[in-house]
Design a protein around this motif. Structure first.
Motif, PDB file in Angstrom:
ATOM      1  N   LEU A  74      27.115   6.686  17.728  1.00 32.89           N
ATOM      2  CA  LEU A  74      27.327   7.689  18.787  1.00 32.89           C
ATOM      3  C   LEU A  74      28.788   7.731  19.214  1.00 32.89           C
ATOM      4  N   SER A  75      29.462   6.580  19.149  1.00 33.86           N
ATOM      5  CA  SER A  75      30.893   6.556  19.431  1.00 33.86           C
ATOM      6  C   SER A  75      31.650   7.403  18.410  1.00 33.86           C
ATOM      7  N   PHE A  76      31.256   7.279  17.160  1.00 30.24           N
ATOM      8  CA  PHE A  76      31.833   8.081  16.089  1.00 30.24           C
ATOM      9  C   PHE A  76      31.606   9.571  16.341  1.00 30.24           C
ATOM     10  N   ALA A  77      30.393   9.922  16.788  1.00 29.97           N
ATOM     11  CA  ALA A  77      30.095  11.325  17.077  1.00 29.97           C
ATOM     12  C   ALA A  77      30.954  11.848  18.215  1.00 29.97           C
ATOM     13  N   GLY A  78      31.104  11.038  19.283  1.00 27.57           N
ATOM     14  CA  GLY A  78      31.939  11.458  20.406  1.00 27.57           C
ATOM     15  C   GLY A  78      33.398  11.624  20.019  1.00 27.57           C
ATOM     16  N   ALA A  79      33.908  10.683  19.213  1.00 27.07           N
ATOM     17  CA  ALA A  79      35.301  10.776  18.764  1.00 27.07           C
ATOM     18  C   ALA A  79      35.496  11.999  17.863  1.00 27.07           C
ATOM     19  N   SER A  80      34.517  12.276  17.003  1.00 25.80           N
ATOM     20  CA  SER A  80      34.604  13.437  16.107  1.00 25.80           C
ATOM     21  C   SER A  80      34.597  14.739  16.899  1.00 25.80           C
ATOM     22  N   ALA A  81      33.758  14.798  17.933  1.00 20.81           N
ATOM     23  CA  ALA A  81      33.716  15.990  18.781  1.00 20.81           C
ATOM     24  C   ALA A  81      35.050  16.193  19.498  1.00 20.81           C
ATOM     25  N   ALA A  82      35.623  15.096  20.010  1.00 18.62           N
ATOM     26  CA  ALA A  82      36.914  15.192  20.687  1.00 18.62           C
ATOM     27  C   ALA A  82      38.011  15.647  19.722  1.00 18.62           C
ATOM     28  N   LEU A  83      37.968  15.147  18.501  1.00 16.76           N
ATOM     29  CA  LEU A  83      38.949  15.557  17.497  1.00 16.76           C
ATOM     30  C   LEU A  83      38.824  17.038  17.194  1.00 16.76           C
TER      31      LEU A  83
ATOM     32  N   VAL B  39      29.355  13.677  11.242  1.00 18.17           N
ATOM     33  CA  VAL B  39      29.647  14.349   9.972  1.00 18.17           C
ATOM     34  C   VAL B  39      29.784  15.853  10.184  1.00 18.17           C
ATOM     35  N   LEU B  40      28.912  16.424  11.027  1.00 20.95           N
ATOM     36  CA  LEU B  40      28.991  17.862  11.323  1.00 20.95           C
ATOM     37  C   LEU B  40      30.325  18.213  11.957  1.00 20.95           C
ATOM     38  N   PHE B  41      30.745  17.458  12.973  1.00 20.06           N
ATOM     39  CA  PHE B  41      31.993  17.762  13.666  1.00 20.06           C
ATOM     40  C   PHE B  41      33.199  17.601  12.737  1.00 20.06           C
ATOM     41  N   LEU B  42      33.162  16.586  11.879  1.00 19.84           N
ATOM     42  CA  LEU B  42      34.273  16.399  10.945  1.00 19.84           C
ATOM     43  C   LEU B  42      34.308  17.503   9.893  1.00 19.84           C
ATOM     44  N   ALA B  43      33.142  17.997   9.494  1.00 21.65           N
ATOM     45  CA  ALA B  43      33.101  19.093   8.522  1.00 21.65           C
ATOM     46  C   ALA B  43      33.693  20.369   9.121  1.00 21.65           C
ATOM     47  N   LEU B  44      33.523  20.549  10.433  1.00 23.88           N
ATOM     48  CA  LEU B  44      34.071  21.734  11.100  1.00 23.88           C
ATOM     49  C   LEU B  44      35.559  21.586  11.405  1.00 23.88           C
ATOM     50  N   TYR B  45      36.048  20.334  11.433  1.00 21.26           N
ATOM     51  CA  TYR B  45      37.451  20.089  11.751  1.00 21.26           C
ATOM     52  C   TYR B  45      38.339  20.445  10.558  1.00 21.26           C
ATOM     53  N   LYS B  46      39.371  21.233  10.804  1.00 24.27           N
ATOM     54  CA  LYS B  46      40.247  21.702   9.728  1.00 24.27           C
ATOM     55  C   LYS B  46      41.629  21.058   9.757  1.00 24.27           C
ATOM     56  N   GLY B  47      41.779  20.002  10.514  1.00 23.57           N
ATOM     57  CA  GLY B  47      43.078  19.343  10.619  1.00 23.57           C
ATOM     58  C   GLY B  47      43.311  18.354   9.493  1.00 23.57           C
ATOM     59  N   ARG B  48      44.172  17.364   9.751  1.00 25.37           N
ATOM     60  CA  ARG B  48      44.561  16.379   8.738  1.00 25.37           C
ATOM     61  C   ARG B  48      43.370  15.542   8.319  1.00 25.37           C
ATOM     62  N   ALA B  49      43.259  15.335   7.017  1.00 22.57           N
ATOM     63  CA  ALA B  49      42.166  14.511   6.497  1.00 22.57           C
ATOM     64  C   ALA B  49      42.296  13.067   6.947  1.00 22.57           C
ATOM     65  N   ALA B  50      43.537  12.607   7.196  1.00 22.30           N
ATOM     66  CA  ALA B  50      43.753  11.226   7.626  1.00 22.30           C
ATOM     67  C   ALA B  50      43.093  10.964   8.976  1.00 22.30           C
ATOM     68  N   ASN B  51      43.055  11.983   9.844  1.00 27.60           N
ATOM     69  CA  ASN B  51      42.406  11.823  11.138  1.00 27.60           C
ATOM     70  C   ASN B  51      40.907  11.609  10.978  1.00 27.60           C
TER      71      ASN B  51
END
Length: 298
Positions: free
Chosen positions: A59-68, A115-127
């Protein structure tokens, strides 16, 4: 790739002295996280909560991904996700069976959201990669202040509830009979654990957070059962893993998490061997004394 190329990629110490100045903040934050992780890890081991650590980290990962994705503070998002998971587990999972069921439900849900939030994120892959494997080598001044402040708050809260929490962790029924708010202490600790996990995710990522919050305390418990030495040794081992991981990762292109997890694992193996050897020698001495004290048979 040859073995020499792999070794150079993992351990490249050229211009190492010049690079040390770039990780000053990382070493400071790493020391604070080692302190917090080592202390909370003691109660994770006492209360048998390693599985909860992994569940909260998802859930921490999900929250961080949403913030990103939303362009917000990643640490704040990580803490928010951890607190939600910790509160749910602490309130609904009073019994071990219920707690494990809730964690088993939360883990895939949190990982799926992340995973959903990261798939929607279009920024740097390193993040994206950093949320899973950690990226403390690049900690800036605002993030350092943020993490040190939160770490200090966790330490103060732990100091306040340390004695009653220790009593409740050792024997919950007796503690409740003595009038201690066992359920309230459990929820309070779960919230502190959630914050600790959110901070630790910044070091080793969501997938390997157990190596910082669980392994040092488990290793220390193999060597000593002293209520004073156990937390001290746990903190020492956690700081060793974090700082050693940072210093090794600095001279390579590999993420920090493999170094932290490897150091933690090796430390645990050494402590386990020491504990096993002490147990064998202690048993041999007791047997020898028993034999010497036994009356001679006629």
């Amino acid at each position: 790739m040859t073995a020499a190329d792999m070794w150079q990629q993992m351990f490249d110490f050229q211009d190492y002295g010049a690079l040390l100045g770039l990780v000053r903040n990382s070493l400071i934050v790493g020391g604070a996280l080692g302190l917090v992780g080592g202390l909370t890890g003691v109660f994770v081991v006492l209360r048998d909560l390693p599985f909860a650590v992994h569940g909260i980290s998802e859930l921490s990962f999900a929250g961080a991904s949403a913030a990103l994705l939303l362009g917000m503070n990643v640490v704040a998002g990580s803490i928010a996700g951890s607190l939600i998971a910790a509160l749910v587990i602490g309130v609904l999972g009073a019994r071990a069976r219920d707690r494990n069921s809730i964690i088993g439900i939360l883990m895939p849900f949190g990982l799926g959201l992340g995973v959903l939030f990261l798939a929607l994120y279009k920024g740097r892959a390193a993040n994206k990669f950093g949320l899973l494997t950690g990226q403390i080598v690049a900690v800036d001044n605002p993030q350092t202040g943020w993490m040190l402040t939160v770490s200090a708050l966790v330490l103060i809260a732990l100091a306040v509830i340390w004695r009653p929490l220790t009593f409740a962790s050792a024997d919950a029924q007796v503690a409740q009979a003595r009038g201690l708010p066992v359920r309230g202490l459990s929820v309070a600790f779960m919230l502190l654990l959630g914050i600790t996990i959110a901070l630790s995710v910044q070091v080793v990522g969501a997938l390997l957070v157990l190596s910082l919050v669980v392994t040092p305390a488990a290793a220390a418990a193999r060597v000593t059962a002293s209520p004073v030495l156990l937390p001290l040794l746990s903190v020492l081992l956690a700081v060793l893993a974090v700082e050693g991981g940072i210093l090794l990762a600095l001279g390579s292109s590999i993420p920090i998490s493999p170094y932290v997890t490897t150091i933690s694992f090796l430390v645990y193996i050494v402590c386990r061997l020491i504990g096993t050897r002490r147990a064998r020698h202690g048993g041999s001495r007791r047997t020898s004394r028993g034999t010497a004290a036994a009356p001679a048979r006629v």
